[in-house]
Motif scaffolding. Structure first.
Motif, short mmCIF file in Angstrom:
data_model
loop_
_atom_site.label_atom_id
_atom_site.label_comp_id
_atom_site.label_asym_id
_atom_site.label_seq_id
_atom_site.Cartn_x
_atom_site.Cartn_y
_atom_site.Cartn_z
N GLN A 1 -3.20 0.77 -13.63
CA GLN A 1 -1.87 0.40 -13.12
C GLN A 1 -1.80 0.54 -11.60
OE1 GLN A 1 0.50 -1.13 -14.74
NE2 GLN A 1 -0.77 -1.06 -16.60
N ARG A 2 -2.48 1.55 -11.07
CA ARG A 2 -2.49 1.70 -9.62
C ARG A 2 -3.24 0.54 -8.97
NH1 ARG A 2 -1.63 5.66 -5.94
NH2 ARG A 2 0.30 5.79 -7.13
N LEU A 3 -4.39 0.17 -9.52
CA LEU A 3 -5.16 -0.94 -8.95
C LEU A 3 -4.38 -2.25 -9.03
CD1 LEU A 3 -8.76 -0.24 -10.30
CD2 LEU A 3 -7.96 -0.05 -7.95
N ILE A 4 -3.73 -2.48 -10.14
CA ILE A 4 -2.94 -3.71 -10.30
C ILE A 4 -1.80 -3.74 -9.30
CG2 ILE A 4 -1.36 -4.92 -11.87
CD1 ILE A 4 -3.23 -4.03 -14.17
N SER A 5 -1.16 -2.60 -9.11
CA SER A 5 -0.05 -2.55 -8.13
C SER A 5 -0.58 -2.80 -6.72
CB SER A 5 0.67 -1.20 -8.20
OG SER A 5 -0.14 -0.16 -7.71
N LEU A 6 -1.79 -2.35 -6.44
CA LEU A 6 -2.37 -2.54 -5.11
C LEU A 6 -2.70 -4.00 -4.84
CD1 LEU A 6 -4.75 0.55 -4.81
CD2 LEU A 6 -2.55 0.20 -3.66
N THR A 7 -3.00 -4.77 -5.87
CA THR A 7 -3.27 -6.20 -5.66
C THR A 7 -2.02 -6.93 -5.20
OG1 THR A 7 -2.80 -6.86 -7.95
CG2 THR A 7 -5.07 -6.22 -7.43
N ASN A 8 -0.86 -6.32 -5.43
CA ASN A 8 0.40 -6.94 -5.03
C ASN A 8 0.82 -6.55 -3.61
OD1 ASN A 8 0.76 -8.21 -7.56
ND2 ASN A 8 1.56 -6.31 -8.43
N GLN A 9 -0.02 -5.77 -2.93
CA GLN A 9 0.30 -5.36 -1.56
C GLN A 9 -0.14 -6.45 -0.58
OE1 GLN A 9 1.94 -2.40 -0.96
NE2 GLN A 9 2.06 -2.32 -3.18
N GLN A 10 0.50 -7.59 -0.67
CA GLN A 10 0.11 -8.75 0.12
C GLN A 10 0.10 -8.51 1.63
OE1 GLN A 10 -1.06 -11.64 -0.89
NE2 GLN A 10 -0.85 -11.34 -3.09
N PRO A 11 1.06 -7.75 2.18
CA PRO A 11 0.99 -7.52 3.64
C PRO A 11 -0.25 -6.73 4.05
CG PRO A 11 3.17 -7.02 2.76
CD PRO A 11 2.25 -7.15 1.59
N TYR A 12 -0.85 -6.02 3.09
CA TYR A 12 -2.03 -5.21 3.38
C TYR A 12 -3.23 -5.82 2.66
CZ TYR A 12 1.85 -2.16 4.55
OH TYR A 12 3.01 -1.66 5.08
N ALA A 13 -3.73 -6.90 3.23
CA ALA A 13 -4.77 -7.69 2.58
C ALA A 13 -6.01 -6.87 2.27
CB ALA A 13 -5.13 -8.89 3.45
N HIS A 14 -6.37 -5.94 3.16
CA HIS A 14 -7.61 -5.18 2.96
C HIS A 14 -7.59 -4.37 1.68
CE1 HIS A 14 -4.83 -2.42 4.93
NE2 HIS A 14 -5.59 -1.41 4.56
N ILE A 15 -6.45 -3.75 1.36
CA ILE A 15 -6.39 -2.92 0.16
C ILE A 15 -6.22 -3.79 -1.09
CG2 ILE A 15 -3.90 -2.52 0.33
CD1 ILE A 15 -6.67 -0.18 -1.07
N ALA A 16 -5.51 -4.91 -0.97
CA ALA A 16 -5.38 -5.83 -2.11
C ALA A 16 -6.75 -6.39 -2.48
CB ALA A 16 -4.42 -6.96 -1.77
N GLU A 17 -7.54 -6.68 -1.47
CA GLU A 17 -8.89 -7.20 -1.70
C GLU A 17 -9.76 -6.17 -2.41
OE1 GLU A 17 -12.85 -8.43 0.92
OE2 GLU A 17 -10.91 -8.17 1.91
#
Length: 234
Positions: free
Chosen positions: A136-152
């Motif tokens: 769930q944490r990883l999935i939520s991080l993919t939605n951090q569009q302003p922070y492309a590096h962590i979403a990637e």
């Protein structure tokens, strides 16, 4: 030597010594992290400090120490199977995943980056990363569009977590596919590529994931057709 400093900073300190101990330990960890980059010999030389680094990650009240320890762990492990093996043997992967679910965003990002480096090896067990809280944490991080590096990085980890049918189904059940599909719409090419690679890994083993992908494609195509018809009649 940085490893000698790591040992010496374990000694008890009080008063102004506490600040000195903290500074020495932080400096030692940074020296280790920087010295092992691209240097296999140094990585092997510092395998013995991995338990202490993991101890800092799990128990230090100072988040800066935890961030630096996480970075050092990833640097030691990357490209060296002996490093990954040492991490696995001291239950370090579970420790890194636990850090991934913490509240401090700096710790979360550092844990994700370290895990990405560790999971380049087939020796790293996938099960800890497939725990519900971690997924769930990883999935939520993919939605951090302003922070492309962590979403990637999050998308890459979702892909790395999948190497068989059971793992794919765990990812699908957690809702990874819709999040990865949304990441395809990112304006950052690196995020798009990470999402594609993760979807390839999941759909390789999951029919349900394939169905979700096809449904999304059909829905997108239908929406585009409707918009074109509306524009034509406008």
């Amino acid at each position: 030597m940085a490893n000698e400093t790591m040992v010496s900073t374990n000694r008890a300190a009080n008063g102004s010594g506490v600040s000195s101990e903290y500074a020495s330990r932080l400096k030692a960890i940074r020296e280790i992290k920087n010295s092992v980059i691209g240097n296999r010999f140094k990585k092997l030389q510092y395998l013995h400090v991995l338990p202490e680094l993991h101890s800092l990650v799990s128990s230090s009240p100072d988040n800066e120490l935890r961030v630096q320890a996480l970075a050092a762990i990833g640097s030691i492990a990357y490209g060296v199977e002996e490093g990954v093996k040492a991490i696995v043997e001291c239950n370090g992967v579970d420790n890194l995943v636990q850090a991934l679910t913490q509240d401090d965003p700096r710790v979360v990002v550092a844990a994700a980056r370290s895990l990405k480096l560790v999971y380049q090896s087939h020796l790293a067990p996938r099960e800890p990363l497939l725990q519900q809280k971690a997924l769930q944490r990883l999935i939520s991080l993919t939605n951090q569009q302003p922070y492309a590096h962590i979403a990637e990085v999050a998308a890459q980890l979702l892909g790395l977590a999948c190497s068989n049918e059971a793992q794919a189904e765990a990812l699908v059940s957690a809702g990874a596919v819709p999040s990865l599909l949304r990441l395809l719409m990112s304006s950052h090419e690196s995020c798009q590529e990470a999402a594609v690679e993760a979807l390839v890994s999941i759909t390789r083993y999951s029919r349900q994931a394939c169905q979700q992908l096809l449904q999304s494609t059909a829905s997108s195509s239908s929406s585009t057709t409707t918009q074109q018809q509306q524009q034509h009649h406008a």
